[in-house]
Design a protein around this motif. Sequence first.
Motif, PDB file in Angstrom:
ATOM      1  N   SER A 169       0.126  -4.577   4.192  1.00 29.20           N
ATOM      2  CA  SER A 169      -1.183  -4.552   3.528  1.00 29.20           C
ATOM      3  C   SER A 169      -2.261  -5.200   4.394  1.00 29.20           C
ATOM      4  O   SER A 169      -3.402  -4.708   4.453  1.00 29.20           O
ATOM      5  CB  SER A 169      -1.102  -5.248   2.165  1.00 29.20           C
ATOM      6  OG  SER A 169      -0.770  -6.616   2.310  1.00 29.20           O
ATOM      7  N   GLY A 173      -5.686  -3.406   5.804  1.00 30.46           N
ATOM      8  CA  GLY A 173      -7.024  -3.969   5.650  1.00 30.46           C
ATOM      9  C   GLY A 173      -7.755  -4.103   6.969  1.00 30.46           C
ATOM     10  O   GLY A 173      -8.952  -3.788   7.078  1.00 30.46           O
ATOM     11  N   VAL A 176      -8.980  -0.678   8.155  1.00 32.83           N
ATOM     12  CA  VAL A 176     -10.152  -0.215   7.407  1.00 32.83           C
ATOM     13  C   VAL A 176     -11.407  -0.959   7.867  1.00 32.83           C
ATOM     14  O   VAL A 176     -12.479  -0.363   8.048  1.00 32.83           O
ATOM     15  CB  VAL A 176      -9.930  -0.378   5.894  1.00 32.83           C
ATOM     16  CG1 VAL A 176     -11.223  -0.111   5.120  1.00 32.83           C
ATOM     17  CG2 VAL A 176      -8.837   0.572   5.418  1.00 32.83           C
ATOM     18  N   ALA A 192     -14.604  -3.490   1.854  1.00 35.23           N
ATOM     19  CA  ALA A 192     -13.720  -2.333   1.735  1.00 35.23           C
ATOM     20  C   ALA A 192     -12.343  -2.637   2.315  1.00 35.23           C
ATOM     21  O   ALA A 192     -11.314  -2.186   1.782  1.00 35.23           O
ATOM     22  CB  ALA A 192     -14.341  -1.131   2.449  1.00 35.23           C
ATOM     23  N   ALA A 196      -8.841  -2.308   0.340  1.00 30.65           N
ATOM     24  CA  ALA A 196      -7.776  -1.458   0.882  1.00 30.65           C
ATOM     25  C   ALA A 196      -6.477  -2.240   1.042  1.00 30.65           C
ATOM     26  O   ALA A 196      -5.389  -1.735   0.733  1.00 30.65           O
ATOM     27  CB  ALA A 196      -8.211  -0.873   2.229  1.00 30.65           C
TER      28      ALA A 196
END
Length: 507
Positions: A169, A173, A176, A192, A196
């Motif tokens: 994860s 991130g 993104v 964002a 994400a």
Amino acid sequence: MNPAKFKTVQSLKNRLQSLMARQHSLVSDGMFTMIAKGTSQLVQLLIFILGARVLTSAEFGFFAFTSAFVVMLIVLAEGGWGEFLMKSHGTEADYDQAATTAMISGLIVSTLALAGALAMGSWFGDMLHLEILVISSALIFVCALSTIYDGILVARGRLKDQAKIRIVSELVGLAVVAAGLWSGWNIIALFAGRLAAQVASLGCSMLAVLWLPKIRLTRPFLREILGFSRHILANRLIVFLRSYSATLAVGSFLGLAEAGYYRAAERIVASISELLAEPARMLGWVVFRKARDRHPQDIAGGNARIAAAANSFVVLFVAIAAPFYLGLSLASGALINFVLGDAWMPAAIVVSILAIRQLLLIPAAIIEPLLSMVGELKRLPPIALMNGGISIALIVALAPFGLIPLALGQVVVGAFWLGTMIWLQQRHGGLDWVRIARRCGPTLAALGAMLLADFALNYITLPASLPNALTTGFQVAGGAIAYIAVLAVLHKLVVTSAEPLVQQRNS
């Protein structure tokens, strides 16, 4: 061999193998958790560097301010629901009801944040800030539900899976954020990226657990989980206020530059602290839970088993964490110069002082799982509130006099906090701190050897052509070797001296 003796020997062998397997599993889980936490810290550092290169100082300041506000709302939405599952026996009905509670709390807090965003957007006509707050409101709901899956993974002892999910994860991130900044999203890219990362964490956790919640909630369960939540929530909010009060006070009294130095020092020390304390907290939940459930029929002896496990856990954690904080205090100048550059050198002395504060706070890492498991978590919020109040009062009182008096004041707070944690753990958690202090003797001696090695290496003349990083690495390696060598020798002496006593007791 006598069959009875053979049976006894075989039983002891099986128990020893089982114990070694459990210890290996715990070490493996702890290593994965530390790797995941290290990945998280590295990703956050990379995001900071990327953001600082693209955004203006005003944009980055707005990001920091809004992030603090969002973090507070996330704390409210998460509510301690995951921790409730970590401490409970966790039937599927409990999972459903806890998830329903999390979705309700997440929806309420997200709706309030969204309403505030819409009001701000219509009042100021600022669509950029509106978009940021809309993303943040979605983030709040996802975090509230994610904490349930985290709680299930920890309750099942699947720390390795949880660590892998966190690594994936965090990398999502980062990707993104990098793509968003490259595409010109500017500050929106940072928010964002957070969303994400959290969505990726929730999705991977769902696949790992293979469970979807059903909407179900009863009044008795709601009363029970809210009763537990208020203690967790109170402690988390106090920690949140303590984390941001110093930056606000320094900025108000000394200016934004000094606030930046202090915040940078706090962030560096917090990175090391999170890398060490988070695995310890998670492992504490697993170890104490296993100790409690070792003999489910012996409920009365559960607290004694938890206390025995915690006694050993604290000694081991002090031996692991203490050299990191002492090393950070000794090498703060080289670290600041390498990571942030010469412009941030005023933060180095603050890092050294705050590292000593965190050294004093090592035993506080397990206070939450310990008191939760023995049913005494209600004792923590009043003490945490008192300690937080003292910390904030000293911050306000000492901030006008400069960064060093302010940091020294936090060392005083750390010493006071240590005293209250020892009192709580001994009185309500069953720990024997006289025995713990005696067993930490080798660690203290090894820390002294580490300190002496660093001072001795400072007098060794190295070639001037060597880079500063290499010189510092030489000193760090020397201190680490001294610490490990002295700790190993003293540990062996303690074990050897204890063998006759064990044999006499067994006979």
